[in-house]
Design an enzyme around this catalytic site. Structure first.
Site, short mmCIF file in Angstrom:
data_model
loop_
_atom_site.label_atom_id
_atom_site.label_comp_id
_atom_site.label_asym_id
_atom_site.label_seq_id
_atom_site.Cartn_x
_atom_site.Cartn_y
_atom_site.Cartn_z
N LYS A 110 -68.70 -57.31 -57.23
CA LYS A 110 -67.90 -56.34 -56.49
C LYS A 110 -68.45 -56.23 -55.09
CE LYS A 110 -66.21 -51.65 -57.37
NZ LYS A 110 -65.90 -50.71 -58.44
N TRP A 128 -69.76 -55.72 -66.15
CA TRP A 128 -69.70 -55.16 -64.80
C TRP A 128 -70.63 -53.95 -64.77
CZ3 TRP A 128 -68.38 -50.19 -63.20
CH2 TRP A 128 -68.50 -50.00 -61.81
N HIS A 178 -59.55 -60.34 -63.29
CA HIS A 178 -59.12 -58.96 -63.47
C HIS A 178 -58.05 -58.75 -62.41
CE1 HIS A 178 -62.53 -56.71 -65.75
NE2 HIS A 178 -61.95 -57.64 -66.47
N ASP A 202 -57.22 -49.90 -57.73
CA ASP A 202 -56.74 -50.16 -59.09
C ASP A 202 -55.33 -49.65 -59.35
OD1 ASP A 202 -58.93 -51.61 -60.47
OD2 ASP A 202 -60.11 -49.84 -59.92
N ASP A 205 -60.32 -50.72 -53.25
CA ASP A 205 -60.29 -51.10 -54.66
C ASP A 205 -59.69 -49.98 -55.49
OD1 ASP A 205 -60.85 -52.37 -57.08
OD2 ASP A 205 -62.89 -51.57 -57.17
N GLU A 237 -68.92 -59.92 -63.58
CA GLU A 237 -67.97 -59.42 -62.58
C GLU A 237 -68.69 -58.77 -61.40
OE1 GLU A 237 -65.32 -56.43 -64.14
OE2 GLU A 237 -64.10 -56.37 -62.32
N ASP A 273 -62.25 -59.97 -59.85
CA ASP A 273 -61.33 -58.83 -59.85
C ASP A 273 -60.67 -58.80 -58.48
OD1 ASP A 273 -60.45 -56.08 -59.28
OD2 ASP A 273 -61.37 -55.56 -61.19
N HIS A 285 -61.88 -56.51 -55.70
CA HIS A 285 -63.32 -56.47 -55.39
C HIS A 285 -63.75 -57.29 -54.18
CE1 HIS A 285 -64.64 -54.92 -59.61
NE2 HIS A 285 -63.71 -54.19 -59.04
N ASP A 300 -56.54 -55.27 -64.85
CA ASP A 300 -57.49 -54.16 -64.68
C ASP A 300 -56.96 -53.17 -63.65
OD1 ASP A 300 -59.61 -52.46 -64.57
OD2 ASP A 300 -61.02 -53.87 -63.66
C1 RNT Z 1 -64.95 -51.83 -61.86
C2 RNT Z 1 -64.52 -53.09 -62.51
C3 RNT Z 1 -64.47 -53.04 -64.00
C4 RNT Z 1 -63.79 -51.82 -64.54
C5 RNT Z 1 -63.48 -51.88 -66.00
C6 RNT Z 1 -63.20 -50.55 -66.56
O1 RNT Z 1 -64.82 -51.86 -60.51
O2 RNT Z 1 -63.29 -53.50 -62.01
O3 RNT Z 1 -63.87 -54.19 -64.47
O4 RNT Z 1 -62.59 -51.56 -63.87
O5 RNT Z 1 -64.48 -52.54 -66.66
ZN ZN Z 2 -62.51 -55.27 -63.00
#
Ligand code: RNT
Ligand code: ZN
Length: 417
Positions: free
Chosen positions: A226, A183, A284, A294, A292, A224, A257, A260, A324
């Site tokens: 986004k 990523w 993820h 997390d 986003d 990955e 993810d 994302h 994640d």
């Molecule tokens: C970032 C991505 C990525 C990170 C990690 C730390 O937006 O989600 O995967 O969160 O690699």
């Molecule tokens: Zn991620």
């Protein structure tokens, strides 16, 4: 009621719907989640930096963050002891152990991860890996693999190549393929004048990175994308479409993810779409709150829908489930335990679905009965099956795990000052 008695009654109720709970638990026990190490230290790593940059930020200052590899491994081990089943651990390049020596990221080698491999081997854990394309002076411009300067692109290409080599080393040593994910934060805060050139540069960087083949039994590559990031609101070079096309053309894993995408998009619906063409997908699993963000994964409708799609599509061997999220406002070990247990609960609920009956109703066109059955399933006692499973796997059932985390934070985490 005891766990055994509650389970006996639940088993009966599921059996009446044509569901074999013992079979579901056997399937659940075979699922390996990939637990992301970065929840344990707010994505700090061991390079001596404090902020992660790249638009990634763990907010909160709950005491007890792991500061060393040994502390991080101890915390991971504690979390894993409270999560039923056998799992994997997902590392980032910034978690290299270089013995106090400064090693540039393009010079990382397998030897910098032998500590992790030995630990994983002793605990029968698989490892996954990620290049770290942020928190670095050569990432400060907001561009890495798509940087206009070839010398900077070269550095990051070499970093990615080093990571694949390390991934293959881990996979070979642990006899389970390591998924090495890429990523990058590349993008633009405001409207770019040229969206095309950075993407073409990224494509050729990837081509170079992947030139060296690795045995898929050792290393698998994932990409990955986004939608946007902090500082890349107007344009992200590695967008979903970019990587989807690249993954299809080059047989790479696509990493989805769940944070994302546009908040109204369902990542669960994407699985059967992309898996029509792609052999494997990496997830993820995260919980975006308005963006986003997390947040720690919980048992939401989204998490359940994702698990349902994995199970209904018979994708358990093709979808690699990584977590994640990073939350520094609560106990970090508890965050892992909560997120992983929620994901496993979602999978259990999906495995307890009377899929044959639902499909039959659908084929017969009885959509009324399909909806009624789906609603009815929501009140079946999956919790009794879950508690039984936890006992079977020798981990605390219900919220009993929290007591262990509290004891651990008093005796270990809070002493780190
Ligand atoms: C970032 C991505 C990525 C990170 C990690 C730390 O937006 O989600 O995967 O969160 O690699
Ligand atoms: Zn991620």
């Amino acid at each position: 009621m005891t766990i055994a008695r509650a389970y006996a009654s639940a088993r009966q109720q599921y059996a009446e719907k044509g569901v074999d709970t013992a079979k579901a638990l056997k399937q659940l026990a075979a699922i390996r989640l990939s637990l992301h190490c970065w929840q344990g230290d707010d994505l700090t790593g061991f390079e001596g930096r404090r902020s992660s940059s790249g638009g990634l930020l763990a907010t909160g200052n709950y005491p007890g963050r792991a500061r060393t590899a040994d502390e991080l491994r101890a915390d991971l081990a504690k979390a894993l002891s409270l999560i039923p089943g056998s799992h994997r651990v997902n590392l980032h390049a910034i978690y290299a152990e270089t013995g106090g020596k400064r090693v540039e990221r393009d010079e990382l080698r397998p030897e910098h991860f032998v500590g992790w491999v030995a630990w994983a081997h002793a605990r029968k854990l698989g490892l996954d890996f990620n290049g770290t394309f942020f928190a670095h002076r050569l990432a400060e411009s907001g561009r890495t693999l798509s940087h206009p300067k070839s010398a900077i692109r070269r550095f990051w290409v070499d970093h990615a190549r080093a990571c694949r080599r390390i991934g293959a080393f881990m996979g070979r040593a642990l006899k389970t393929p390591c998924i090495t994910n890429i990523w990058i934060p590349d993008g633009s805060k405001d409207t770019p004048a040229d969206r095309k050139t950075p993407r073409e540069l990224l494509r050729s960087s990837l081509d170079e990175i992947f030139r060296q083949p690795y045995n898929p039994a050792y290393n698998l590559d994932a990409l990955e994308g986004k939608l946007f990031g902090l500082g890349s609101e107007a344009y992200v070079v590695g967008s979903h479409e970019f990587y989807l096309a690249y993954a299809v053309a080059h047989r790479k894993l696509l990493c989805l993810d769940t944070g994302h995408f546009h908040p109204t998009e369902s990542v669960s619906d994407k699985l059967s779409a992309v898996l029509c063409q792609l052999p494997r997908v990496l997830l993820h699993v995260s919980r975006g709150l308005r963006w986003d963000s997390d947040h720690v994964v919980t048992l939401t409708d989204d998490t359940r829908a994702l698990a349902e799609e994995i199970v209904r599509g018979d994708y358990l061997r093709r979808v690699h489930i990584g977590l994640d999220f990073f939350d520094a406002s609560i106990n970090r070990v508890a965050a892992w335990v909560l997120g992983a247990r929620a994901m496993l609960q979602a999978l259990l609920i999906a495995l307890l679905e009377p899929s044959a009956a639902l499909r039959r109703l659908e084929l017969e066109g009885d959509l009324t009965a399909r909806l009624a059955l789906l609603e009815e399933l929501k009140s079946l006692p999956f919790g009794a099956v879950w508690n039984y499973y936890c006992r079977q796997q020798n981990v605390p059932a219900t919220q009993a795990w929290l007591k262990e985390v509290k004891a651990y934070e008093t005796s270990v985490q809070f002493k780190r000052r």
